[in-house]
Design a protein around this motif. Sequence first.
Motif, mmCIF file in Angstrom:
data_model
loop_
_atom_site.group_PDB
_atom_site.id
_atom_site.type_symbol
_atom_site.label_atom_id
_atom_site.label_comp_id
_atom_site.label_asym_id
_atom_site.label_seq_id
_atom_site.Cartn_x
_atom_site.Cartn_y
_atom_site.Cartn_z
ATOM 1 N N GLU A 1 -11.601 6.878 -15.158
ATOM 2 C CA GLU A 1 -11.195 5.619 -14.523
ATOM 3 C C GLU A 1 -11.742 4.379 -15.245
ATOM 4 N N PRO A 2 -11.329 4.163 -16.479
ATOM 5 C CA PRO A 2 -11.911 3.065 -17.258
ATOM 6 C C PRO A 2 -11.631 1.666 -16.717
ATOM 7 N N PHE A 3 -10.614 1.498 -15.864
ATOM 8 C CA PHE A 3 -10.308 0.177 -15.303
ATOM 9 C C PHE A 3 -10.977 -0.078 -13.947
ATOM 10 N N TYR A 4 -11.824 0.830 -13.489
ATOM 11 C CA TYR A 4 -12.377 0.721 -12.139
ATOM 12 C C TYR A 4 -13.173 -0.577 -11.956
ATOM 13 N N ALA A 5 -14.104 -0.863 -12.858
ATOM 14 C CA ALA A 5 -14.909 -2.079 -12.708
ATOM 15 C C ALA A 5 -14.053 -3.332 -12.827
ATOM 16 N N ALA A 6 -13.094 -3.330 -13.745
ATOM 17 C CA ALA A 6 -12.208 -4.489 -13.899
ATOM 18 C C ALA A 6 -11.403 -4.722 -12.628
ATOM 19 N N TYR A 7 -10.964 -3.654 -11.994
ATOM 20 C CA TYR A 7 -10.207 -3.743 -10.740
ATOM 21 C C TYR A 7 -11.069 -4.339 -9.626
ATOM 22 N N ILE B 1 -4.227 4.069 -1.613
ATOM 23 C CA ILE B 1 -3.931 5.424 -2.077
ATOM 24 C C ILE B 1 -2.913 5.457 -3.229
ATOM 25 N N GLY B 2 -2.418 4.297 -3.629
ATOM 26 C CA GLY B 2 -1.779 4.159 -4.925
ATOM 27 C C GLY B 2 -0.352 4.618 -5.114
ATOM 28 N N PHE B 3 0.331 5.069 -4.060
ATOM 29 C CA PHE B 3 1.670 5.624 -4.272
ATOM 30 C C PHE B 3 2.668 4.580 -4.765
ATOM 31 N N SER C 1 -3.625 4.563 -10.388
ATOM 32 C CA SER C 1 -2.488 3.644 -10.476
ATOM 33 C C SER C 1 -2.766 2.326 -9.763
ATOM 34 N N HIS C 2 -3.525 2.348 -8.676
ATOM 35 C CA HIS C 2 -3.774 1.106 -7.940
ATOM 36 C C HIS C 2 -4.744 0.190 -8.668
ATOM 37 N N HIS C 3 -5.389 0.666 -9.724
ATOM 38 C CA HIS C 3 -6.246 -0.210 -10.519
ATOM 39 C C HIS C 3 -5.443 -1.189 -11.372
ATOM 40 N N MET C 4 -4.175 -0.887 -11.624
ATOM 41 C CA MET C 4 -3.372 -1.730 -12.508
ATOM 42 C C MET C 4 -2.705 -2.834 -11.692
#
Length: 239
Positions: A31-37, A126-128, A83-86
């Motif tokens: 999850e490389p975008f977690y902190a950015a999110y 939950i990102g759907f 997906s919800h991180h984007m």
Amino acid sequence: MRIAMWSGPRNLSTAMMRSFSSRADSFVSDEPFYAAYLKATGIVHPMQEEVLASQPQDPQAVVDYILGPVPGGKSVWYQKHMSHHMIEGFPLDWMDEVTSIFLLRAPERVLASYAQKRESVTLADIGFEGQAMLFDRVAQRTGRAPVVVDSDDIRRDPEETLQALCAAIGLSWDPAMLSWPKGAHPEDGVWGPHWYNAVYNSTGFSPPDEIGVLPGELAKIADEARPFYERMRGFRLGA
């Protein structure tokens, strides 16, 4: 090969990261975008400060990293993405340079698991919807539906499903993908102690579990998520 595995939380995504980390040719990222999110949204998650301190908070810095040299001299870089991180404003052009796969799990199963870790949950959590948007983007850019795999299929028959997945993306099959060492792994995000207890206790894929009836609010969210899930599921391996 760079693999972007797109899922939502509680989707068997960490077990799939374990599976690919067992390959001798693969490096994995969690999850490389977690902190950015978290930084961009202001949303507060468990272990918030630890997550923010562990990764770049600038989404472009994340892109530069995941498109950079594959760590460890490996030939495959497996990237576990939520997906919800984007969120809106985050760059997406980098997706044209990776092989995107979409990992699904029935909304009822996702919500039953997620609700054990957080007191409140929304459809966005939950990102759907975001997953379906990214699915459509890949399909439009490539002219064909991307590879989709359902976590229940993996849990019912890990070897057959993972063999089909590897074949679909042009990757050699490695039986090592069926098992992994118990406990925490070096590649795990710092948030692992909160979220990964089941994976820490595993050494391979377990059979599908049964779920009870969801309470009213969670059942409503499951109903909202189901059209996105069913549409992508129609393209899953073996459909």
